[in-house]
Structures are given as structure tokens and as C-alpha cells.
Enzyme design. Structure first.
Site: not given
Ligand code: GLV
Length: 394
Positions: A110, A133, A159, A255, A279
Site C-alpha cells: 500500500s 492513490y 485505487t 481497484k 474497500h
């Protein structure tokens, strides 16, 4: 760690993690948004899918191995990107990546990890995936993509469902942060979780190392958290997929897709795979479970791209149901985090073993020998209420 074999289910690993991990970090992983109704629906809806049992079928020589976006996978399961993983257990991302590598499933790091891209690359030998992100500071994103490339990450997971953070009441009440604030409450928690605390004292990795040192506010952690919450980009658009793809030069998996129109848009803008996901119930409370929307998304784009699923997988049986309903593979988040909290690297391995055994036995009892042959014919019924009239574009 000895004796992890005594844990037979992911729920048992969860109970052990609850005993070992300070409350604020256990709760962070466990949280859903608001009433947590979507979080609960994710697991409840898997129980509404019934499997078709077959007998007198030769079950010898079974195969679970497959590929996910060009990566060999010992089973159709990858480790999902999860924030604060290195707070479930010291150096948690490195431990999880190593367990995944040895087991032979993809690992996704992440952006909001404690161990950095470089930390994980230095401590593993196979390429891993990196989750991104889209943040307002595009310069920072460019540098992150370049760092992922330099670390030989073989895919990016972009994401799309976190332009704004879902409200998670447990986190707000616990005042969660990394590094943790030394309030009397937290000091007490450390005293009752001594093994966790000792291991944390043995590592220097206590904050978001993908970010610290890479942005201007990095020296001051209170500013850094403000920076993070102000950085998620509320003006995100589909065009970003192309921009990220071009800079990265490798596959980009999108995602956070929960709608067939969005799935079509993601594919039209170049997604090399999509992850059907809410999520883990942490964003839009009241959204349907991932397994419920999977069939319509597979129908919309399954012939064009690989459709994966996350949110709610707690067993190998759940994996089989997702594959039967058309997923090419699945991602697990909490299931591996609880293994990590319960037993570090060996605990993640144990979580993967539990899932593999359940998947293997379930597949055999459905009369299949190869995961590639699993499909709709293995489903007896699906007990989901119908959706409203099919929406098209708004
Ligand atoms: C981050 O992605 C989170 O869900 O906390």
C-alpha cells in the site's frame, strides 16, 4: 512461531490477533464505515451462494495454480494493499511480502504502508505489486511511480474509491496514528501487549515510509497527517488511468469498482484488470457486497479484462465461490492481517494455508480437479435480491 497449526480458521487467527495487537491497530483493520452494514454484508452474502455437490468424480491430481496479471499464483489469491500493516506487527509489510513470496502468491504494498517500497524490495527477491492513490501532488505521485519502477514492481494497483475517506467511528474514537501517540491509554495498551511492544522497539519503521522524506512536511508528523488527508484527490477522473499507465509502462489494475458502468469506463480508459471492491466496507456504507455485484460486472467486462474481487473473503470456500461467479482471482486483506497480528510471517503463511486447504477440499467436493474448470456450473443457487432496473450511465 510454534504451534500455529492449532488455528484452523481465519476467525481463530482473528481472535488471536485481537489478543496480541493494540486495540487501535486491531480496530483499524477491522473497521467498516458508519454502521458497518456493507462490511457485514460482504461476509454474509458469501453464505447466500450455494455450491453444487458432485460425487464419483476422480479427484486425483488437483490443481489450484493459476496466473494473475502475468504473475504465477499458487492459488487465485493475492495479498491486498492494506494501510498500517507494519503496525499489526513490527516490519509487517516485509513479513507479509516474504510469506507471500514463499507461498507463491502476489503481494501488493500500500502507499500508506509503514515499510517503504525500498524496504520491501531489499528484503524480498521476487517482484511485488504497488498500490497507488491518486493525490493532488502529482509530482509526489510521479516520484512514487518511478520508485515502484526502480524497485521492479511488476504491476500497479490504482485505487479509485478513496477520493474522500469514509468515516470510521472506531478510528475516530481511538485517535489512531502512526507513530502512535503516547497517551496514557496507549501506554497501558503497550503494557498489556508486551510482545508487540518489544518487537516494535526492535525496528526503526514506525511511520509512513513511502511518504516521510519524500514530501516537504515530512519532518513534522502532525503536519504529515494533515498533508495526507488533504492530499487524496477529490477531482479524480478516468483520464488518470492513462497517465499512470504511461508513466509506469506496465500493467495497471483498477481497484474499487462496484458498478458495471464504471467497469466499462475503467476498461475503456485502459485498465489492465479491475478489482470489484467496496474497500472492505470501509468507504460507502450501504453499498452492496462485492460478491453480489460480481456477476453483473463479469458480464459487462469479463470478456475484455481480468476481473478480480476483494472484500469479504474469509475462507477458501469464499475464493471458490468468487471464481465460480467469474473472478479470475481474489485479494485478501483482513484475513492475512489477522494472521500477521497472530503470528508474524508464520501467521500470514498459516492464513494462506488455511485458505488453500479449504479451497482445495471444496473444489474436490464440487467435483472439479482444476481451478480453471470452476465456473457457474458449480453454483447451485444464489440468493441475492434483484437490483433495481439496470442503470445506464447515471
Ligand atoms: C485505506 O485504504 C484504508 O482503508 O484505511
Amino acid at each position: 512461531m510454534a504451534n500455529l497449526e492449532r488455528f484452523l480458521t481465519i476467525d481463530e487467527l482473528m481472535a488471536e490477533a485481537r489478543r496480541k495487537v493494540p486495540k487501535q491497530f486491531f480496530d483499524y483493520a477491522d473497521s467498516g464505515a458508519w454502521t458497518e452494514s456493507t462490511y457485514r454484508a460482504n461476509t454474509e452474502d458469501f453464505r447466500k451462494v450455494f455450491l453444487r455437490q458432485r460425487v464419483a468424480v476422480n479427484m486425483e491430481g488437483r490443481n489450484l495454480a493459476t496466473t494473475m496479471t502475468g504473475e504465477q499464483a499458487a492459488m487465485p489469491v493475492a495479498l491486498a494493499p492494506t494501510g498500517f500493516t507494519g503496525m499489526q506487527s513490527a516490519d509487517g509489510e516485509i513479513k507479509a511480502a516474504r510469506a507471500a513470496e514463499k507461498f507463491g502468491v502476489p503481494f501488493t504494498l500500500s502507499t500508506m504502508s509503514i515499510c517503504s517500497i525500498e524496504d520491501v524490495a531489499e528484503n524480498t527477491s521476487k517482484p511485488f505489486w504497488f498500490q497507488l492513490y491518486m493525490m493532488r501532488d502529482r509530482g509526489f505521485i510521479e516520484r512514487l511511480i518511478d520508485r515502484a519502477k526502480a524497485a521492479k514492481c511488476s504491476a500497479l494497483v490504482l485505487t479509485m474509491d478513496l477520493q474522500i475517506l469514509g468515516q470510521r467511528h472506531k478510528d475516530l474514537r481511538n485517535g489512531m496514528s502512526a507513530p502512535p501517540k503516547f497517551t496514557p491509554k496507549f501506554v497501558f495498551e503497550m503494557m498489556i501487549k508486551p510482545r508487540w511492544a518489544m518487537q516494535m522497539l526492535g525496528t526503526r519503521r514506525h511511520t509512513f515510509r513511502n511518504i516521510v522524506g519524500h514530501v516537504d512536511a515530512a519532518g513534522d508528523l502532525s503536519k504529515l497527517s494533515a498533508w495526507t488527508s488533504s492530499q487524496f484527490d477529490p477531482a479524480l477522473s478516468w483520464k488518470e488511468i492513462g497517465w499512470v499507465k504511461e508513466r509506469f509502462g506496465g500493467p495497471v489494475i483498477v481497484k474499487g469498482i462496484l458498478d458495471a458502468d464504471d467497469a466499462r469506463a475503467a476498461v475503456a480508459h485502459g485498465a489492465d484488470g479491475i478489482i470489484v471492491s467496496n474497500h472492505g466496507g470501509r468507504q460507502l456504507d450501504g453499498a452492496p457486497s462485492s460478491i453480489r455485484v460480481l456477476p453483473e460486472i463479469v458480464e459487462a467486462v469479463g470478456h475484455l479484462t481480468d476481473v478480480y474481487l476483494d472484500s469479504g473473503i474469509r475462507s477458501g470456500q469464499d475464493v471458490l465461490k468468487a471464481v465460480a461467479l467469474g473472478a479470475k482471482g481474489t485479494f485478501i486483506g483482513r484475513a492475512f492481517l489477522w494472521g500477521l497480528g497472530a503470528g508474524g510471517e508464520a501467521g500470514v503463511t498459516r492464513a494462506l494455508e488455511i485458505i488453500r486447504r479449504e479451497l482445495d477440499i471444496t473444489m474436490a467436493l464440487c467435483g472439479e480437479r482444476d481451478i480453471h474448470d470452476v465456473g457457474l456450473h458449480n453454483i447451485y443457487s444464489v440468493d441475492f435480491p434483484p437490483r433495481m432496473a439496470p442503470a445506464s450511465n447515471r
